[in-house]
Scaffold this active site. Structure first.
Site: not given
Lengths: 161, 567
Positions: B49, B111-112, B161, B475
């Site tokens: 993502e 969940f999630q 949802k 760096m």
């Protein structure tokens, strides 16, 4: 630069999370909120947040600018140098005993404090005033046996628009 | 007509003229993905993502349009945070849609489930949780409006949802939004002040930043500089806003700015700073920054004014409109620069440029990174869109590639996000399939989002990765060399995959150059391919980026590098 207490009045859209956004903007940038008061205005969808904070003028300007960036903020005003009245309220609960009940009664009469409710073992007093007056009353109540207090944030209103 | 939430979502995107989204499906957004199955909207399936957000970000930076992502709830949403913070720091317009568990489960540790609006509150311009279907269409419209208006930025929209499965009447004509942002109009008196300051100036300088690119004000800025012979320096985000091959261009200022740009800043007596925010990497010590100059600061965001540097004349406004006003005012009042003093100033700048030019030494059998970048410019004739990761290779690109046009240099400036370059290049290439798109990366950075090679291969998005591989986190290693007595604590990246084989495993062409003589051939071959390519350039291991201003020091105090560098 000189650090000073400032009273900031913020009009916001009454949207979810708006208080978290305002508080988070200050906290996340390292500024302190010393007191806070929030409620709706005469319009249900607009709320007013009054907060006190301290800092130099440039810090306060930065805070105002950061708050102004928030989508739900309508306006930000620093009331510090504007003619305005300021009030805080504190509820104080005292423990009543055989030893102190006479002293409490005398102090309440003398200071014209407002007793909201009293019982055999307790009394709850309401004090309203500006910060200095509330601090002063609390100092006088202290020796009488305070068991708990709840103090509101400061509210402020300008004399004119 | 009653429509399902998922249908309203797609129609609302159509209203906003969205032509591509970058995303990754998951439980909470499966209804949406089911709707996408029968839609013509182009969707690029990334492999992480974070890659989706960087790709949308690259798309937005190169096109000036709003970039769009769609991910699922919970870990899908938290994986977007670095991408969102990256866009937020550089004021890039994005709308990130995240799935959320059904409203009835929010707060239940479902969940999630995660509080993604809470998590992203400090790193978005604004965010929304859509609590019911009635507000879906207006929220999406408002999200796009907020993302692109004023000082742009990322907006997150959390979509439970059950809301997406609900039905509601939809008519785009009835979708209303609030929050029309204030338009600032600079006072005419300020224009007169600018004229007075310019008249008084003997050593004027323009400093251009990302706000000039975001505000599409490059033409006005270029006209102003050329018409009145005012030299120009720029921040990293401003590269391309003024032609990098123009003699008035001094290069980037700041920590790895050119010697002559930093000297110009310290000696100028008038600075017109446009669309910049005076980041600490740009200013060095605030006390000594442009201390001889009257500073005019044009910015759309009042909170940028006087934030770091004290400004003599702030002008809050759109960079394009304000520069147009200035140009008109100067013309109406027949401003002309004093030819004598201007020639003297330009001569002084030329002397500094001659004394310490940007330079490096390509000798021996080891490839110098600057050489690769110069060859890339030569072979593409500069007609290329470049993204970078973050680190030494990013600074060498900023120094040695001359960006002539805005929106051609795509890099994470404010947040400094490693792993940005490859996914961003995928987004850029999706917007401009016929243009050459090159991601310049380091061996540390590329490994942070290397999975996106699979995305490039799947859709044949022919991005070209120029990997400047020094087997170090270059760096931090440079800082360890300079400030930590060469104690290279955990910056050695010698253990790394064989990048050529890795590219091939992903279905991407892998090429390698180990000697200077091979650089041009590999670049030619890589640029000519019509498939994604990874070119592994094995460069000098301990090359440093010079000049370098010490952190917190004055920008005139620069380490200029080894003797051989200073001709």
């Amino acid at each position: 630069m000189e650090k000073k207490d400032h009273i900031i009045s913020i009009l916001v859209h009454n949207k979810p999370d708006v208080l978290a956004r305002v508080a988070g903007t200050l906290g996340g940038k390292g500024y302190n909120i010393d007191s806070l008061c929030v409620n709706t205005t005469t319009q249900n969808d607009i709320s007013k947040i009054v907060m006190t904070t301290s800092g130099s003028q440039s810090t306060i300007t930065r805070i105002e600018n950061q708050l102004q960036r928030l989508v739900d903020v309508i306006s930000v005003d620093d009331l510090t140098n504007v003619e305005s009245i300021h009030r805080e309220m504190v509820l104080v609960r005292l423990n009543l005993t055989a030893e102190n009940s006479e002293a409490v009664k005398n102090a309440v009469d003398m200071n014209k404090w407002k007793v909201i409710v009293s019982g055999d073992t307790y009394v709850i007093i309401e004090i309203t005033g500006d910060k200095r007056q509330v601090d002063f009353s609390l100092a006088r109540l202290e020796p009488l046996g305070i068991t708990d207090i709840t103090r509101t944030g400061l509210v402020a209103l300008t004399l004119e628009d | 007509m009653k429509l399902k939430g998922t249908e309203i979502f797609l129609k609302a995107l159509e209203e906003e003229k969205v032509d591509i989204i970058f995303g990754y499906p998951g439980g909470a957004v499966l209804d949406l993905y089911d709707q996408l199955y029968q839609s013509n909207l182009r969707h690029i399936l990334v492999r992480h993502e974070q890659g989706a957000v960087h790709a949308a970000d690259g798309y937005a930076r190169a096109t000036g349009k709003v970039g769009v992502c769609l991910v699922t709830s919970g870990p899908g949403a938290t994986n977007t945070v670095t991408g969102i913070a990256t866009a937020n720091m550089d004021s890039i317009p994005l709308v990130v849609f995240t799935g959320q568990v059904p409203t009835g489960l929010i707060g239940n540790d479902a969940f999630q489930e995660c509080d993604i609006t809470g998590i992203t509150r400090p790193c978005t311009k604004h965010n929304f949780l859509v609590r019911n279907i009635e507000e879906l269409a207006s929220t999406i419209k408002e999200a796009f409006h907020i993302a692109r208006s004023g000082r742009p930025g990322p907006v997150l929209v959390d979509l439970p949802k059950n809301v997406m499965a609900a039905q509601y009447d939809y008519d785009p004509a009835n979708v209303k939004i609030r929050n029309q942002e204030a338009i600032y109009k600079p006072a005419p008196k300020k224009m007169a002040n600018v004229l007075d300051m310019l008249n008084a100036a003997k050593k004027p300088l323009i400093m251009t930043g990302g706000g000039v690119i975001l505000g599409k004000a490059s033409d006005e800025l270029t006209l102003l500089a050329r018409k009145y012979e005012i030299p120009v320096t720029g921040t990293l985000m401003g590269l391309g806003s003024f032609p990098g091959t123009d003699p008035l261009w001094l290069g980037m200022l700041g920590m790895h700015g050119t010697y002559y740009a930093n000297m110009a800043v310290s000696h100028c007596d008038f600075m017109l700073a446009v669309g910049v925010r005076f980041d600490d990497r740009v200013t060095g010590s605030i006390e000594t920054f442009a201390s001889n100059a009257k500073i005019v600061h044009i910015d759309i965001d009042p909170s940028s004014i006087n934030k770091n540097v004290t400004i003599d004349l702030p002008i809050i406004g759109d960079t394009k409109a304000t520069l147009k006003d200035i140009l008109r005012f100067l013309e109406e009042h027949h401003y002309t620069q004093d030819a004598g003093s201007r020639a003297e100033w330009l001569r002084e700048l030329a002397e500094w440029r001659e004394k310490v030019p940007l330079s490096y030494c390509q000798n021996g059998e080891v490839i110098k990174p600057q050489y690769v970048i110069e060859k890339l410019q030569k072979l593409t004739k500069g007609d290329v869109l470049i993204t970078t990761d973050v680190g030494q290779h990013q600074m060498w690109t900023a120094q040695f590639f001359n960006f002539d046009r805005p929106n051609t240099f795509v890099s994470s400036g404010g947040l400094g996000t490693m792993g940005f370059g490859l996914p961003a290049a995928i987004g850029v290439k999706c917007a401009f399939p016929d243009r050459q798109v090159v991601a310049i990366a380091g061996d540390g950075s590329i490994q942070m989002n290397i999975q996106e090679l699979a995305t490039a291969a799947q859709y044949n998005i022919a991005v070209k990765v120029v990997l400047l591989n020094n087997e170090f986190l270059g760096m931090p290693r440079q800082w360890q060399e300079m400030f930590y007595n060469k104690r290279y604590s955990h910056t050695d990246m010698t253990y790394a995959p064989d990048f050529v084989k890795l590219a091939e495993a992903f279905g991407v062409i892998g090429l390698r150059a180990t000697k200077p003589a091979e650089v041009e051939t590999v670049l030619e071959q890589g640029l000519a391919a019509d498939k994604p390519v990874l070119m592994d350039f094995r460069i000098s291991r301990e090359e440093c980026v010079y000049p370098m201003v010490h952190p917190g020091g004055s920008i005139t105090q620069m380490t200029l590098g080894s003797r051989e560098m200073i001709n």
